[in-house]
Scaffold this motif. Sequence first.
Motif, PDB file in Angstrom:
ATOM      1  N   ALA A 101       0.808  -1.283  -0.082  1.00 36.54           N
ATOM      2  CA  ALA A 101       0.126   0.134  -0.043  1.00 36.54           C
ATOM      3  C   ALA A 101       0.975   1.117  -0.065  1.00 36.54           C
ATOM      4  N   ILE A 102       2.082   1.320   0.642  1.00 38.69           N
ATOM      5  CA  ILE A 102       2.907   2.216   0.789  1.00 38.69           C
ATOM      6  C   ILE A 102       3.594   2.562  -0.799  1.00 38.69           C
ATOM      7  N   ASP A 103       4.230   1.521  -1.090  1.00 39.07           N
ATOM      8  CA  ASP A 103       4.956   1.599  -2.316  1.00 39.07           C
ATOM      9  C   ASP A 103       4.531   0.354  -3.387  1.00 39.07           C
ATOM     10  N   PRO A 104       3.545   0.585  -4.117  1.00 38.97           N
ATOM     11  CA  PRO A 104       3.086  -0.475  -5.008  1.00 38.97           C
ATOM     12  C   PRO A 104       4.078  -0.838  -6.020  1.00 38.97           C
ATOM     13  N   SER A 105       5.231  -0.385  -6.175  1.00 35.07           N
ATOM     14  CA  SER A 105       6.210  -0.779  -7.030  1.00 35.07           C
ATOM     15  C   SER A 105       7.150  -1.791  -6.512  1.00 35.07           C
ATOM     16  N   SER A 106       7.231  -1.951  -5.130  1.00 32.14           N
ATOM     17  CA  SER A 106       7.993  -2.859  -4.186  1.00 32.14           C
ATOM     18  C   SER A 106       7.781  -4.540  -4.820  1.00 32.14           C
ATOM     19  N   PHE A 107       8.471  -4.800  -5.541  1.00 34.51           N
ATOM     20  CA  PHE A 107       8.480  -6.324  -6.044  1.00 34.51           C
ATOM     21  C   PHE A 107       8.691  -7.180  -4.716  1.00 34.51           C
ATOM     22  N   ILE A 108       9.706  -6.918  -3.925  1.00 37.72           N
ATOM     23  CA  ILE A 108       9.860  -7.947  -2.830  1.00 37.72           C
ATOM     24  C   ILE A 108       8.668  -7.850  -2.095  1.00 37.72           C
ATOM     25  N   ALA A 109       8.067  -6.930  -1.643  1.00 36.18           N
ATOM     26  CA  ALA A 109       6.821  -6.920  -1.060  1.00 36.18           C
ATOM     27  C   ALA A 109       5.723  -7.948  -1.511  1.00 36.18           C
ATOM     28  N   GLN A 110       5.389  -7.651  -2.865  1.00 30.63           N
ATOM     29  CA  GLN A 110       4.419  -8.583  -3.627  1.00 30.63           C
ATOM     30  C   GLN A 110       5.031  -9.879  -3.772  1.00 30.63           C
ATOM     31  N   GLN A 111       6.075 -10.295  -3.769  1.00 35.36           N
ATOM     32  CA  GLN A 111       6.800 -11.600  -3.863  1.00 35.36           C
ATOM     33  C   GLN A 111       6.410 -12.328  -2.455  1.00 35.36           C
ATOM     34  N   GLU A 112       6.576 -11.587  -1.557  1.00 37.20           N
ATOM     35  CA  GLU A 112       6.671 -12.119  -0.124  1.00 37.20           C
ATOM     36  C   GLU A 112       5.103 -12.472   0.308  1.00 37.20           C
ATOM     37  N   ALA A 113       4.452 -11.493  -0.046  1.00 37.62           N
ATOM     38  CA  ALA A 113       2.967 -11.619   0.058  1.00 37.62           C
ATOM     39  C   ALA A 113       2.434 -12.762  -0.566  1.00 37.62           C
ATOM     40  N   ASN A 114       2.779 -13.023  -2.153  1.00 40.60           N
ATOM     41  CA  ASN A 114       2.256 -14.085  -2.860  1.00 40.60           C
ATOM     42  C   ASN A 114       2.622 -15.412  -1.815  1.00 40.60           C
ATOM     43  N   LYS A 115       3.972 -15.413  -1.620  1.00 38.14           N
ATOM     44  CA  LYS A 115       4.379 -16.815  -0.866  1.00 38.14           C
ATOM     45  C   LYS A 115       3.570 -17.037   0.406  1.00 38.14           C
ATOM     46  N   VAL A 116       3.345 -15.945   1.024  1.00 36.35           N
ATOM     47  CA  VAL A 116       2.397 -16.122   2.383  1.00 36.35           C
ATOM     48  C   VAL A 116       1.223 -16.718   2.055  1.00 36.35           C
ATOM     49  N   ARG A 117       0.434 -16.254   1.093  1.00 33.25           N
ATOM     50  CA  ARG A 117      -0.867 -16.263   0.558  1.00 33.25           C
ATOM     51  C   ARG A 117      -0.910 -17.876   0.345  1.00 33.25           C
ATOM     52  N   ARG A 118       0.113 -18.221  -0.484  1.00 33.54           N
ATOM     53  CA  ARG A 118       0.243 -19.797  -0.865  1.00 33.54           C
ATOM     54  C   ARG A 118       0.281 -20.607   0.130  1.00 33.54           C
ATOM     55  N   LEU A 120      -0.782 -19.900   3.205  1.00 29.88           N
ATOM     56  CA  LEU A 120      -1.926 -20.098   4.026  1.00 29.88           C
ATOM     57  C   LEU A 120      -2.944 -20.784   3.302  1.00 29.88           C
ATOM     58  N   LYS A 121      -3.074 -20.728   2.058  1.00 31.78           N
ATOM     59  CA  LYS A 121      -3.895 -21.584   1.279  1.00 31.78           C
ATOM     60  C   LYS A 121      -3.725 -23.191   1.520  1.00 31.78           C
ATOM     61  N   GLU A 122      -2.545 -23.382   1.206  1.00 35.50           N
ATOM     62  CA  GLU A 122      -2.250 -24.816   1.381  1.00 35.50           C
ATOM     63  C   GLU A 122      -2.316 -25.215   2.714  1.00 35.50           C
ATOM     64  N   ALA A 123      -2.201 -24.505   3.773  1.00 37.18           N
ATOM     65  CA  ALA A 123      -2.325 -24.994   5.093  1.00 37.18           C
ATOM     66  C   ALA A 123      -3.984 -25.140   5.307  1.00 37.18           C
ATOM     67  N   ALA A 124      -4.799 -24.313   4.561  1.00 39.71           N
ATOM     68  CA  ALA A 124      -6.203 -24.224   4.797  1.00 39.71           C
ATOM     69  C   ALA A 124      -6.905 -25.221   4.126  1.00 39.71           C
ATOM     70  N   GLU A 125      -6.586 -25.458   2.728  1.00 39.87           N
ATOM     71  CA  GLU A 125      -7.244 -26.287   1.946  1.00 39.87           C
ATOM     72  C   GLU A 125      -6.215 -27.182   1.131  1.00 39.87           C
ATOM     73  N   PRO A 126      -5.810 -28.379   1.511  1.00 40.81           N
ATOM     74  CA  PRO A 126      -4.822 -29.134   1.133  1.00 40.81           C
ATOM     75  C   PRO A 126      -5.375 -29.657  -0.338  1.00 40.81           C
TER      76      PRO A 126
END
Length: 766
Positions: A101-118, A120-126
């Motif tokens: 939200a602060i820096d939409p161009s931050s690639f590392i933030a988007q990359q880390e967020a996608n890893k955490v979402r995956r 969480l999804k795998e833990a909730a719905e194997p």
Amino acid sequence: MKRITRVVALLLVFATLPAAATDKAKALYQKGLNAEIRQDYEAAYSYYHQAYELRPADISYRASFERIRFLASASHVHRGQLLVKSGKLQEALTEFEQAIAIDPSSFIAQQEANKVRRALKEAAEPTQPSPNEAAQSALHKRMEEASGPVELAPIANTPITLKLSEDSKTIFETIGKLAGINVLFDPDYTSRRIRVELNGVTLQEALEITALESKTFWRPVTPNTIFVAADTQAKRKEIEQSVIRTFYLSNLSQPNELQDLVNILRTLLDTQRLQQFPSQQAIVVRGTPDQIALAEKLIDDLDKSRPEVVVDVVVMQVQRNKLQNLGITPPASVSVSLIDNTTSTTSTSGTNVGTGNGTVTQTTGSTPGTINLNTLSHLNATNFQVTIPPATAAFLYSDSTTKILQQPQIRALDGQKASLKLGQRVPVATGSFQSGIGGVGVNPLVNTQFNYIDVGVNIDITPRVHGTDQVTLKIAMDISAVDSFQNIGGIQQPVIGQRKIDQEINMREGEANIMGGILEETQSKSLTGIPGLAQIPFFHYFFAQTNTQRQDNELVFMLVPHIVRAQDVFDSNTRAIDVGTANAISLHRSSAPPTDQQPAAQPNKPGNPAALQPGNPPADQSAASAPTGSALVSFDPPALSQAVGSTFTMNINLTGAQNVYSVPLQILYNPKVLQLLNVSNGPLLQQDGQAVALVHRDDSMMGILQITASRPPGSNGITGDGQVMTLTFQAKAPGEATLSINRALLKNASMQNIPASGSQAIVTVH
């Protein structure tokens, strides 16, 4: 009237709104500056953002808002990464989303967020893997289950005596039965009779000696089985194990260093199955387990961080001018001029309004300095004019002092040139040429070429670090300035005054060295007055003027080198090891048992209670201990949690000290989280009542603390365990700081090095 009053009130309100918004934006901007100084980038971003929203046309608000955006986003990313390591995925996702939200161009933030979402999804719905994913998973599982090279289980170190004159197969089988291992032979192996007489050797050594005597080699097939074959190049290539490993290098700074390391490995390991990957600074090696182990040792020996040096350059210049002008300057000349004071009268007829008659009278005279011949015989004193210039009294005293101090700081890697240029680039004409377009009566065009010269402070330093306290500096220093200009060929060329030093010197760490000193002293004295009277003592001040002037100019260059990272060379890097013969590389294992566990009397033999089973730790296993014969420098406590703004102490303890006289340490810490307040002595080195000298130097910008605690000259060393010194810190900002002892070089009373190892401590500030 009421309507007019309301309109005026509204106009006043609207007029004061921009001023109020300006004051509020200025206050928010100042809060943002204060937060940025405290390195609280998130708060600074919030204040700058609000100020920018109030005054979007102010370019300074926008510049600060855009500049701090990256740092604020990086703070959230760092906090999220720490939460991921601690297993708090949902909280980490919140931090990464705030960074986006602060820096939409931050690639590392988007990359880390996608890893955490995956995750969480795998833990909730194997989900059930697809056939392609299942195949990939099977291959991945195969790689995870792939074991390393087979190692022979430890063999008893009990010395044996063996005297046999038998077939080599029989001798191998006999030693195998004593060691409790199986012995297999290559079908192509041809046995021959040998004689073996061994006294006081271990079973491992007996196997190696028998292989040497029978010109065979063996390799483990299982932890309790060996395979014996004839020692030939073909058989070794066919039977020996092959291991592949990737080494990632972290301290190479030049492109050719990777190729140099590859050449060393190829030459010493005698293998061509080696490939470099420059983009990742990695080397992939395939070879026998002994070759891979030797490659690991060589890479550990050579892939080390290069020493670094910070050089304080001090340029000091002092100029002093004294001027004294006393006395009375009398007239130095007298001028006499000739004037004609005779007059002639002429009358003309006419009407004079003022007098009323018809006659006008006109008087004329000659110009000053000229006379006519008619009056030459009537000259007198009134025809001469004497001019005497005025006398001048001077009472002046002037004393001016100018001090110029330049103190740049240069940081350079070992063997790499570092340059510092402070000043201006001055154009200097180097040549000119004429274009061929001129004609009759037309001047051809002339183009002048210019070069630019760096004028000011120009410093080139190339350091070489020797050991831990010696530095060789190759220095080229040039201090220059434009003194004046000179017209050459119609072009104003600058005249550059220069003071230059070019030399190579060897210095100790922290030693101040004056490279060059220039002292200029100019004295001048002049006397102006009436000859004779100007030489009379005291009275000459009334008939003459004395001018005395003195100019002093002193210029000093000084260098102070500081080693901020020394060469990390341990005993394991310089120890000589046996690598076999010129035909084949093989590492010979030491028969001594490991120091941190009990040796097994007869491992792998049925019914042996002393054998170590998997999962059972050794009987004596201490937490943090130094290797045998060395000392351990550790922090107490090893982990600590503090609040922001609090003050706390951290003790440095010494364990296994033997005749310790001096304790020099280099400690690294995070200067963004911690601030060093004080360093004090501990009781260990002064336990006999002797005074201990404690010297420390703190680089608060880099987070490097150098401390040396030394006993008095002539005193003996201290043996024992205890507290050496105490560090006092203040928690500056939230975060996690690691205190690590980067270099510990203990010395005894003879100033010889004592083997020592360091440790780390974790300080969490909340």
